[in-house]
Design a protein around this motif. Structure first.
Motif, PDB file in Angstrom:
ATOM      1  N   PHE A  80     -28.115  -2.253  -2.964  1.00 20.33           N
ATOM      2  CA  PHE A  80     -27.770  -1.507  -1.749  1.00 20.33           C
ATOM      3  C   PHE A  80     -27.952  -2.314  -0.468  1.00 20.33           C
ATOM      4  O   PHE A  80     -27.319  -2.010   0.538  1.00 20.33           O
ATOM      5  N   LYS A  81     -28.753  -3.359  -0.512  1.00 16.92           N
ATOM      6  CA  LYS A  81     -28.917  -4.207   0.673  1.00 16.92           C
ATOM      7  C   LYS A  81     -27.569  -4.776   1.114  1.00 16.92           C
ATOM      8  O   LYS A  81     -27.294  -4.880   2.303  1.00 16.92           O
ATOM      9  N   GLN A  82     -26.729  -5.115   0.160  1.00 14.23           N
ATOM     10  CA  GLN A  82     -25.417  -5.679   0.495  1.00 14.23           C
ATOM     11  C   GLN A  82     -24.475  -4.642   1.095  1.00 14.23           C
ATOM     12  O   GLN A  82     -23.417  -4.990   1.614  1.00 14.23           O
ATOM     13  N   HIS A  83     -24.874  -3.372   1.062  1.00 14.11           N
ATOM     14  CA  HIS A  83     -24.050  -2.298   1.624  1.00 14.11           C
ATOM     15  C   HIS A  83     -24.652  -1.712   2.907  1.00 14.11           C
ATOM     16  O   HIS A  83     -24.306  -0.611   3.312  1.00 14.11           O
ATOM     17  N   GLN A  84     -25.530  -2.483   3.534  1.00 10.01           N
ATOM     18  CA  GLN A  84     -26.135  -2.048   4.795  1.00 10.01           C
ATOM     19  C   GLN A  84     -25.248  -2.507   5.945  1.00 10.01           C
ATOM     20  O   GLN A  84     -24.857  -3.674   6.009  1.00 10.01           O
ATOM     21  N   ASN A  85     -24.951  -1.574   6.862  1.00 13.09           N
ATOM     22  CA  ASN A  85     -24.123  -1.973   8.006  1.00 13.09           C
ATOM     23  C   ASN A  85     -24.991  -2.547   9.122  1.00 13.09           C
ATOM     24  O   ASN A  85     -26.218  -2.591   9.016  1.00 13.09           O
ATOM     25  N   SER A  86     -24.362  -2.972  10.194  1.00 11.88           N
ATOM     26  CA  SER A  86     -25.087  -3.632  11.281  1.00 11.88           C
ATOM     27  C   SER A  86     -26.058  -2.704  12.000  1.00 11.88           C
ATOM     28  O   SER A  86     -26.996  -3.172  12.647  1.00 11.88           O
ATOM     29  N   ASP A  87     -25.862  -1.382  11.885  1.00 12.21           N
ATOM     30  CA  ASP A  87     -26.785  -0.419  12.492  1.00 12.21           C
ATOM     31  C   ASP A  87     -27.996  -0.137  11.609  1.00 12.21           C
ATOM     32  O   ASP A  87     -28.930   0.530  12.041  1.00 12.21           O
ATOM     33  N   GLY A  88     -27.942  -0.574  10.350  1.00 16.53           N
ATOM     34  CA  GLY A  88     -29.051  -0.343   9.430  1.00 16.53           C
ATOM     35  C   GLY A  88     -28.776   0.716   8.383  1.00 16.53           C
ATOM     36  O   GLY A  88     -29.566   0.908   7.466  1.00 16.53           O
ATOM     37  N   ALA A  89     -27.663   1.431   8.516  1.00 15.35           N
ATOM     38  CA  ALA A  89     -27.329   2.494   7.556  1.00 15.35           C
ATOM     39  C   ALA A  89     -26.872   1.884   6.236  1.00 15.35           C
ATOM     40  O   ALA A  89     -26.230   0.835   6.209  1.00 15.35           O
ATOM     41  N   ILE A  90     -27.173   2.575   5.151  1.00 17.78           N
ATOM     42  CA  ILE A  90     -26.689   2.190   3.834  1.00 17.78           C
ATOM     43  C   ILE A  90     -25.374   2.943   3.606  1.00 17.78           C
ATOM     44  O   ILE A  90     -25.345   4.168   3.632  1.00 17.78           O
ATOM     45  N   SER A 130     -38.105 -12.650   4.127  1.00 14.75           N
ATOM     46  CA  SER A 130     -38.069 -12.084   5.482  1.00 14.75           C
ATOM     47  C   SER A 130     -36.799 -11.274   5.726  1.00 14.75           C
ATOM     48  O   SER A 130     -36.802 -10.338   6.527  1.00 14.75           O
ATOM     49  N   SER A 131     -35.708 -11.598   5.030  1.00 10.86           N
ATOM     50  CA  SER A 131     -34.482 -10.818   5.236  1.00 10.86           C
ATOM     51  C   SER A 131     -34.643  -9.398   4.695  1.00 10.86           C
ATOM     52  O   SER A 131     -34.018  -8.470   5.205  1.00 10.86           O
ATOM     53  N   LEU A 132     -35.470  -9.234   3.679  1.00 10.12           N
ATOM     54  CA  LEU A 132     -35.722  -7.883   3.164  1.00 10.12           C
ATOM     55  C   LEU A 132     -36.537  -7.080   4.173  1.00 10.12           C
ATOM     56  O   LEU A 132     -36.257  -5.907   4.407  1.00 10.12           O
ATOM     57  N   LEU A 133     -37.512  -7.705   4.795  1.00  8.89           N
ATOM     58  CA  LEU A 133     -38.296  -7.033   5.830  1.00  8.89           C
ATOM     59  C   LEU A 133     -37.388  -6.618   6.992  1.00  8.89           C
ATOM     60  O   LEU A 133     -37.482  -5.482   7.479  1.00  8.89           O
ATOM     61  N   ASP A 134     -36.507  -7.496   7.403  1.00  9.18           N
ATOM     62  CA  ASP A 134     -35.568  -7.159   8.477  1.00  9.18           C
ATOM     63  C   ASP A 134     -34.670  -5.994   8.073  1.00  9.18           C
ATOM     64  O   ASP A 134     -34.428  -5.069   8.860  1.00  9.18           O
ATOM     65  N   SER A 135     -34.193  -6.030   6.852  1.00  6.79           N
ATOM     66  CA  SER A 135     -33.300  -4.990   6.344  1.00  6.79           C
ATOM     67  C   SER A 135     -34.019  -3.638   6.271  1.00  6.79           C
ATOM     68  O   SER A 135     -33.483  -2.610   6.710  1.00  6.79           O
ATOM     69  N   ALA A 136     -35.225  -3.639   5.745  1.00  9.62           N
ATOM     70  CA  ALA A 136     -36.005  -2.402   5.644  1.00  9.62           C
ATOM     71  C   ALA A 136     -36.312  -1.850   7.029  1.00  9.62           C
ATOM     72  O   ALA A 136     -36.227  -0.630   7.264  1.00  9.62           O
ATOM     73  N   SER A 137     -36.644  -2.732   7.962  1.00  8.00           N
ATOM     74  CA  SER A 137     -36.957  -2.318   9.335  1.00  8.00           C
ATOM     75  C   SER A 137     -35.743  -1.693  10.014  1.00  8.00           C
ATOM     76  O   SER A 137     -35.857  -0.662  10.686  1.00  8.00           O
ATOM     77  N   LYS A 138     -34.584  -2.315   9.829  1.00  5.43           N
ATOM     78  CA  LYS A 138     -33.353  -1.764  10.413  1.00  5.43           C
ATOM     79  C   LYS A 138     -33.042  -0.391   9.823  1.00  5.43           C
ATOM     80  O   LYS A 138     -32.635   0.526  10.539  1.00  5.43           O
ATOM     81  N   ALA A 139     -33.237  -0.246   8.525  1.00  2.33           N
ATOM     82  CA  ALA A 139     -32.961   1.037   7.873  1.00  2.33           C
ATOM     83  C   ALA A 139     -33.916   2.112   8.387  1.00  2.33           C
ATOM     84  O   ALA A 139     -33.497   3.245   8.658  1.00  2.33           O
ATOM     85  N   LEU A 140     -35.189   1.761   8.545  1.00  6.09           N
ATOM     86  CA  LEU A 140     -36.150   2.743   9.049  1.00  6.09           C
ATOM     87  C   LEU A 140     -35.819   3.129  10.484  1.00  6.09           C
ATOM     88  O   LEU A 140     -35.841   4.323  10.831  1.00  6.09           O
ATOM     89  N   THR A 141     -35.496   2.158  11.318  1.00  4.44           N
ATOM     90  CA  THR A 141     -35.126   2.458  12.708  1.00  4.44           C
ATOM     91  C   THR A 141     -33.902   3.374  12.746  1.00  4.44           C
ATOM     92  O   THR A 141     -33.871   4.354  13.506  1.00  4.44           O
ATOM     93  N   LYS A 142     -32.906   3.084  11.927  1.00  2.86           N
ATOM     94  CA  LYS A 142     -31.693   3.907  11.875  1.00  2.86           C
ATOM     95  C   LYS A 142     -32.028   5.327  11.435  1.00  2.86           C
ATOM     96  O   LYS A 142     -31.572   6.304  12.041  1.00  2.86           O
ATOM     97  N   ALA A 143     -32.824   5.460  10.378  1.00  2.00           N
ATOM     98  CA  ALA A 143     -33.156   6.787   9.860  1.00  2.00           C
ATOM     99  C   ALA A 143     -33.961   7.592  10.883  1.00  2.00           C
ATOM    100  O   ALA A 143     -33.698   8.785  11.090  1.00  2.00           O
ATOM    101  N   LEU A 144     -34.927   6.962  11.533  1.00  4.03           N
ATOM    102  CA  LEU A 144     -35.702   7.666  12.559  1.00  4.03           C
ATOM    103  C   LEU A 144     -34.808   8.081  13.728  1.00  4.03           C
ATOM    104  O   LEU A 144     -34.951   9.191  14.261  1.00  4.03           O
ATOM    105  N   SER A 145     -33.888   7.215  14.117  1.00  2.00           N
ATOM    106  CA  SER A 145     -32.958   7.543  15.209  1.00  2.00           C
ATOM    107  C   SER A 145     -32.093   8.745  14.833  1.00  2.00           C
ATOM    108  O   SER A 145     -31.845   9.627  15.662  1.00  2.00           O
ATOM    109  N   GLU A 146     -31.628   8.782  13.596  1.00  3.86           N
ATOM    110  CA  GLU A 146     -30.823   9.919  13.145  1.00  3.86           C
ATOM    111  C   GLU A 146     -31.636  11.206  13.151  1.00  3.86           C
ATOM    112  O   GLU A 146     -31.119  12.276  13.489  1.00  3.86           O
TER     113      GLU A 146
END
Length: 167
Positions: free
Chosen positions: A62-72, A104-120
């Motif tokens: 699913f990491k490969q399906h993450q958009n630039s905003d962090g959404a899966i 470190s790319s996984l940490l960045d990816s997880a962080s973006k996803a969390l930020t996106k989810a909290l924003s939603e």
């Protein structure tokens, strides 16, 4: 045992504060009786690494399906589906917290996803209206990631979480 003790305490509080009777009490009793008569559970032979290996495969996919905003983004319907983003954040954060994957790319990816989810959650614009299912994976991801990211990111997450309207 602990779960049942907590349930008894909860029911006691409910009774003391005049809440209506727990209508599922007969169902709970039947379930407790069935569990007490059940055969012992056989060990599966799986261990923590077995589960982390499974989680890692799912996260890598699913990491490969993450958009630039962090959404899966679902690769078949091409949109964010239900609670995929916060659950991805939690799964990736679990791998990081357990020391399974320190990329470190996984940490960045997880962080973006969390930020996106909290924003939603703050905007009450969760995928397909599933905000009710965002809170738990977001909080678990936050707990796992807060000591792994910079202070500014933690501050942003705290600010977003403080803005969530539970109603």
């Amino acid at each position: 045992q602990k779960m049942w003790a907590e349930l008894v305490i909860l029911v006691g509080f409910a009774t003391a504060y005049g809440l209506p009777p727990f209508t599922l009490q007969p169902v709970v009793k039947r379930a407790k009786d069935a569990v007490s008569k059940a055969a012992p559970v056989e060990p599966t032979g799986l261990n923590k690494t077995s589960y982390l290996d499974t989680i890692a495969g799912i996260v890598r996919y699913f990491k490969q399906h993450q958009n630039s905003d962090g959404a899966i983004i679902d690769p078949y319907v091409h949109e964010e589906i239900q609670y995929s983003t916060p659950c991805y954040a939690n799964a990736a954060a679990t791998l990081i917290a357990m020391g399974y994957d320190n990329d470190s790319s996984l940490l960045d990816s997880a962080s973006k996803a969390l930020t996106k989810a909290l924003s939603e959650l703050v905007e009450n614009k969760c995928a397909q209206g599933h905000c009710n299912f965002y809170t738990m994976p977001c909080m678990f991801a936050y707990i796992s990631l807060k000591d792994k990211v910079d202070k500014e990111t933690v501050s942003k997450w705290k600010q977003l979480a403080a803005q969530i309207d539970p109603e």
